[in-house]
Design an enzyme around this catalytic site. Structure first.
Site, PDB file in Angstrom:
ATOM      1  N   GLY A   1       0.828  -1.198   0.000  1.00 34.33           N
ATOM      2  CA  GLY A   1       0.000   0.000   0.000  1.00 34.33           C
ATOM      3  C   GLY A   1       0.860   1.245   0.000  1.00 34.33           C
TER       4      GLY A   1
ATOM      5  N   GLY B   1      -0.844   4.442   0.052  1.00 25.88           N
ATOM      6  CA  GLY B   1      -1.705   5.561   0.413  1.00 25.88           C
ATOM      7  C   GLY B   1      -1.050   6.336   1.545  1.00 25.88           C
TER       8      GLY B   1
ATOM      9  CG  HIS C   1     -20.453  11.288   2.913  1.00 30.09           C
ATOM     10  ND1 HIS C   1     -21.190  12.346   2.459  1.00 30.09           N
ATOM     11  CD2 HIS C   1     -19.349  11.808   3.492  1.00 30.09           C
ATOM     12  CE1 HIS C   1     -20.536  13.466   2.760  1.00 30.09           C
ATOM     13  NE2 HIS C   1     -19.429  13.167   3.392  1.00 30.09           N
TER      14      HIS C   1
ATOM     15  CB  SER D   1     -17.960  19.144   0.509  1.00 27.51           C
ATOM     16  OG  SER D   1     -17.891  19.630   1.822  1.00 27.51           O
TER      17      SER D   1
ATOM     18  NE  ARG E   1     -19.571  12.462   7.424  1.00 24.89           N
ATOM     19  CZ  ARG E   1     -18.323  12.243   7.046  1.00 24.89           C
ATOM     20  NH1 ARG E   1     -17.819  11.038   7.082  1.00 24.89           N
ATOM     21  NH2 ARG E   1     -17.577  13.240   6.623  1.00 24.89           N
TER      22      ARG E   1
ATOM     23  CD  GLU F   1     -11.125   3.278   4.583  1.00 24.01           C
ATOM     24  OE1 GLU F   1     -10.550   4.173   3.927  1.00 24.01           O
ATOM     25  OE2 GLU F   1     -12.270   2.871   4.328  1.00 24.01           O
TER      26      GLU F   1
ATOM     27  NE  ARG G   1     -13.417   8.229   8.167  1.00 29.72           N
ATOM     28  CZ  ARG G   1     -13.473   9.378   7.477  1.00 29.72           C
ATOM     29  NH1 ARG G   1     -12.892  10.456   7.941  1.00 29.72           N
ATOM     30  NH2 ARG G   1     -14.121   9.437   6.333  1.00 29.72           N
TER      31      ARG G   1
ATOM     32  CG  LEU H   1      -7.366  12.611   5.205  1.00 35.34           C
ATOM     33  CD1 LEU H   1      -7.417  14.008   4.595  1.00 35.34           C
ATOM     34  CD2 LEU H   1      -6.980  11.603   4.139  1.00 35.34           C
TER      35      LEU H   1
END
Ligand SMILES: Cc1cc2nc3c(=O)[nH]c(=O)nc-3n(C[C@H](O)[C@H](O)[C@H](O)COP(=O)(O)OP(=O)(O)OC[C@H]3O[C@@H](n4cnc5c(N)ncnc54)[C@H](O)[C@@H]3O)c2cc1C
Ligand code: SF4
Ligand code: FES
Lengths: 637, 248
Positions: free
Chosen positions: A40, A42, A266, A284, A330, A425, A435, A441
């Site tokens: 990975g 990321g 989301h 967003s 959310r 993650e 979360r 991040l």
């Protein structure tokens, strides 16, 4: 199964410092004797690979895209939290810790979360030093904004491209080490198995996605930073290639999988436009600051939104949650949208959507202000839907976005398999059942820059790991297994494409194990998944050969793993007889539809042990003890 | 709508490629270009033919993985839009669309529409970074940065590394990509320290990879999905000359 979380003793604020002091060190001259495999690239993988190489370890880093810079972290928009208290608004590590624990609905480990909050400040310093162009004020200092679930302004951002900029920082640090010869980078290479030697993770088997060659790499430790598994639902905001393969294959080799049913939805994504849909795009959440959510009151009303008069509209969030209204959290906003669509009051093609209407805000503030605030989002919306949201309400619908579950790790980020570390993650550690925005991040970078570099050294220095090479028979065996599986997929030549199976599985999971779950639905899914899996292995059509770039084959391997993993998610969701965070069981809700936790019986991490396809996994529980904070029921009324 | 596609098929790097014609049926305006190709691929698979290989990942215009020359234009010609964000409503029933890979010596074809862009990584490895290691960095607010500098650095840093600029350039020059990185870092105090060294080694790596020279015709800027400005190339040329002089 040994699930000792190895939480250091002592007061919460001192645990990490103390642990750092107590951990054993590898002498600088000896570090080059250790090879580390990082899967990975990321935020978690790139930061870890670069930091380990800087310390002197030999690192091999792997990703399936054509360049490490393309990892899915690149797509994060909103920002990254840090308890810098630059705004002097009362922020502190403790407050960030508390918000994260509460946001996670009291299902995360206190010690891990506190450490994350502490390290958050170092991340910002590190990124600034790398040249990450965070937003600034006219005075030249860093700017902040506020994000859901927090009353302070602690989110750092780089326009709407925070993930991109943070990833480029980590990627550049990684590139520097590649240039120096300390990291060997393997792009377009997919990890297909972990190799254990005497119970320790000692390497991986990979497929070169260009040539099809299947080979092994040995290392003193294996680090998985392979991201989340939202794509089990087929449609999600994740990139196409995101998969559960890496961690699921490790699970099959004995790594415990924790809380697989904790997934996050989301509320503000662009709705599905048809069967061809390949992914969902997130808009967003900040839009909810000025947009009003509504649907028509009357079922089957197909008039265009402008023609529906005010009294015939249902502003359901404002109606149900008067104090938070359109800004309800959310999960609440998502479920409410699903409810009205299930009642047949959804809008747009297929009826899976609700309006997010800016007309009031536009008449109050003017088009110019709205353009200034959300211009880029309105443009993006228009690019995708062809509609002008200044004139007609946007349509939005919830989508899968993030997975809190992942491989179980201890405080050192090591799984129950010695030598197998899991970051970002892909692990389960810090977000509990839900979360908070701008904290993934932060977690990925804390894991990679500031935690693993210490804890991996401790592992090397304290446990005298074995030193096998790829000539060890375990590697041969794992390679043979991977080859056989690949050959098997290519030899079926059935009647259905891989995508058609993936869509069917995704739909089933969305319906039965999505944002609202119940016993009957989960039991039904547990019946249907094995049948679908059986059909898959008889009737999937994977064209082409192994010895070439074969995207159908890549996808087929990932979907095959989802076909097994989906069952694990359902077992977990069925077992957890409560509602918490992103896990909502319709049987467990308050009178007014709020999630009802059961702290007396469900305050634990569910870690599952694999026994074989078609066999029930065993549940192990890691109790969650809250010493510092008091569990409270949230209310957004 | 129904479209005729002329797609470049090439089974591997060494094979000779050719255009093959396909029909795309039932294309709807809300599909993205790549979703249209997905549907074509499903059909090909059902017919037992090899699906068309093309790169993509995020499908929201940020990862830089997608490519494609569409009717001779990199990313298909919608301003500021990567192929994955290009939607079929910009085409009409009966259109014929030619689809090719990026063509550049430094980006060899791997298969069909997939090319190897590793040369871009090599350029960053040569110097596209700030030489700081993890830990021991000063407080984020220790050095104030003028907002205008930060904004301009951010403009440059938005490059997604897709390579459209190279594909669009008749010389296959990588100057827009390289200059974006040089400006991003060079505009910030943290990156200024190594400015000379960076530009010299990145340009060297760029030349070695086989990218051509720049004649400032601007075809790169026109196709760039992030609308990276040609001004950065001018800035890089100045930086390069200055670095050469100061090295003397
Ligand atoms: C649209 C979107 C917006 C978001 N916005 C925010 C935000 O504003 N703030 C926030 O905090 N979080 C946000 N998130 C969440 C956050 O971006 C991710 O959780 C985080 O970036 C994950 O980082 P990672 O390093 O763990 O994994 P990733 O970035 O997904 O990286 C995974 C890596 O593993 C590699 N890999 C995977 N499987 C294999 C395999 N089998 N073999 C080889 N390599 C493999 C991939 O190539 C890749 O390099 C957002 C997420 C999405 C989808
Ligand atoms: S400069 Fe533009 S076209 Fe070139 S690689 Fe960057 S984003 Fe792509
Ligand atoms: S697929 Fe990521 S930019 Fe197009």
């Amino acid at each position: 199964m040994n699930l000792d979380a190895k939480i250091p003793s002592g007061p919460l604020e001192r645990k990490w410092d103390r642990h750092r002091l107590e951990m054993k060190l590898v002498n600088p001259a000896n570090k080059r004797k250790f090879d580390v495999i990082v899967v990975g690239s990321g935020l978690a993988g790139a930061s870890a690979a670069a930091s380990l190489a800087e310390l002197g370890y030999n690192v091999k880093c792997f990703c399936f895209q054509d360049s490490p810079r393309r990892a899915h972290s690149i797509a994060a928009q909103g920002g990254i939290n840090a308890a810098k208290n630059y705004q002097n608004d009362g922020d502190s590590a403790y407050r960030l810790f508390y918000d994260t624990i509460k946001g996670g609905d009291f299902r995360a480990r206190e010690a891990n979360v506190y450490r994350l909050a502490q390290l958050s400040v170092n991340i910002i310093d590190q990124c600034v030093a790398q040249g990450v162009p965070f937003a600034r004020e006219y005075g030249g200092l860093l700017a902040n904004r506020s994000f859901g679930g927090a009353q302070v302004s602690r989110t750092f951002y780089a326009r709407g491209q925070t993930g991109q900029q943070l990833l480029l920082g980590a990627y550049q640090a990684l590139c520097r080490q590649i240039g120096l010869g300390k990291v060997q980078m393997f792009a377009r290479t997919e990890m297909l198995d972990v190799v254990l030697v005497e119970g320790q993770a000692k390497g991986i088997v990979v497929r070169d996605l260009v040539t099809g060659q299947i080979s092994s790499h040995a290392g003193d430790a294996v680090v998985l930073a392979t991201g989340g598994y939202s794509n089990v639902f087929y449609l999600s905001t994740n990139a196409r290639g995101c998969n559960v393969t890496a961690i699921y294959r490790a699970h099959k080799k004995g790594a415990a999988f924790a809380n697989p049913c904790y997934t996050q939805i989301h509320p503000t994504c662009i709705p599905v436009s048809g069967e061809h849909q390949s992914k969902l795009t997130l808009m967003s959440e900040s839009l909810r600051n000025d947009g009003r959510v509504w649907v028509q009151k009357q079922k089957g009303d197909t008039r265009p939104p402008q023609q529906i008069p005010e009294p015939e509209r249902d502003y359901y969030l404002e109606r149900k949650y008067p104090s938070y209204g359109n800004l309800a959290p959310r999960d609440i906003a998502s479920r409410a949208a699903k409810e009205v669509c299930d009642e047949g009051r959804g809008v747009g093609r297929g009826g899976l959507g609700v309006y997010l209407d800016f007309s009031d805000a536009i008449s109050r503030l003017g088009v110019a202000t709205i353009k200034e605030r959300y211009g880029n989002l309105f443009d993006m919306y228009q690019t995708i839907t062809g509609e002008n949201a200044y004139q007609t309400p946007m349509r939005i619908y919830p989508a899968l976005h993030y997975t809190m579950g992942g491989l179980w790790v201890d405080y050192n980020l090591m799984s129950n398999l010695p030598g197998l570390f899991v970051l970002g993650e892909a692990n389960f550690s810090d977000h509990g059942a839900n979360r908070l925005g701008a904290s993934a991040l932060m977690q990925g970078l804390a894991d990679g820059y500031f935690i693993l570099p210490y804890t991996i050294g401790h592992y090397f220095a304290s446990s005298k790991p074995l030193k096998p090479s790829v000539s060890h028979p375990e590697f041969r065996k794992a390679e043979e297994e991977v080859k056989a599986r690949t050959q098997r997929m290519l030899s079926i030549r059935g009647k259905r494409t891989v995508s058609s199976f993936h869509r069917e599985l995704g739909k089933l999971m969305w319906d039965k194990c999505g944002m609202a779950r119940n016993e009957a639905g989960l039991k039904e899914a547990l019946q249907r998944i094995p049948a679908l899996r059986e059909e898959y292995w008889e009737n999937v059509n994977v064209t082409g050969e192994n010895q070439e770039l074969n995207q159908a084959l890549e996808q087929a391997g990932r979907v095959a793993d989802y076909m097994e993993f989906a069952e694990l998610m359902c077992y977990d969701a069925l077992m957890r007889r409560e509602s918490c965070g992103g896990h909502f069981r319709t049987e467990f809700q308050t009178e007014d539809g709020e999630a009802l936790r059961d702290d007396a019986h469900c305050s634990f991490v569910a870690a599952w042990e694999y026994h074989g396809v078609d066999k029930r996994p065993t549940l192990h529980k890691e109790p969650l003890a809250y010493e510092e904070v008091k569990m409270t029921q949230r209310s957004y009324k | 709508m129904t479209l005729t596609l002329k797609v470049w098929r090439q089974s591997n790097a060494h094979a000779t490629g050719r255009f093959v014609e396909y029909q795309a049926n039932d294309v709807i305006p809300d599909m993205s270009f790549l979703e249209m190709l997905d549907v074509v691929n499903e059909d090909l698979t059902d017919r037992g033919e090899d699906p068309i290989a093309f790169d993509s990942d995020c499908r929201e215009g940020i990862c830089g993985m997608c490519s494609l020359m569409i009717n001779g234009v990199a990313h298909g010609g919608q301003r500021g839009t990567a192929t994955c964000q290009l939607h079929m409503r910009h085409f009409k029933d009966g259109d014929t669309i030619a689809i090719e890979p990026w063509r550049a010596r430094a980006f060899p074809v791997i298969k069909d529409l997939v090319v190897d862009r590793i040369a871009f990584d090599r350029i960053i490895e040569a110097g596209g970074f700030v030489s700081v290691s993890t830990g021991g960095t000063p407080d984020g607010n220790a050095i104030p940065i003028p907002k205008d500098d930060q904004e301009l650095a951010m403009d440059a840093a938005s490059c997604i590394g897709c390579g459209a600029c190279v594909a669009a350039c008749k010389n296959a020059s990588a100057m827009l990509f390289v200059s974006a990185k040089i400006s991003h870092l060079g505009l910030l105090p943290q990156g200024k320290v190594e400015k000379n060294r960076r530009v010299l080694s990145m340009v060297k790596s760029m030349d070695e990879a086989g990218f051509g020279g720049c004649t400032v015709t601007g075809s790169c800027e026109a196709v760039c999905p992030k609308e990276i400005s040609l001004d950065f190339i001018a800035q890089m040329n100045r930086d390069y000359l200055k670095a050469l002089l100061e090295r003397e």
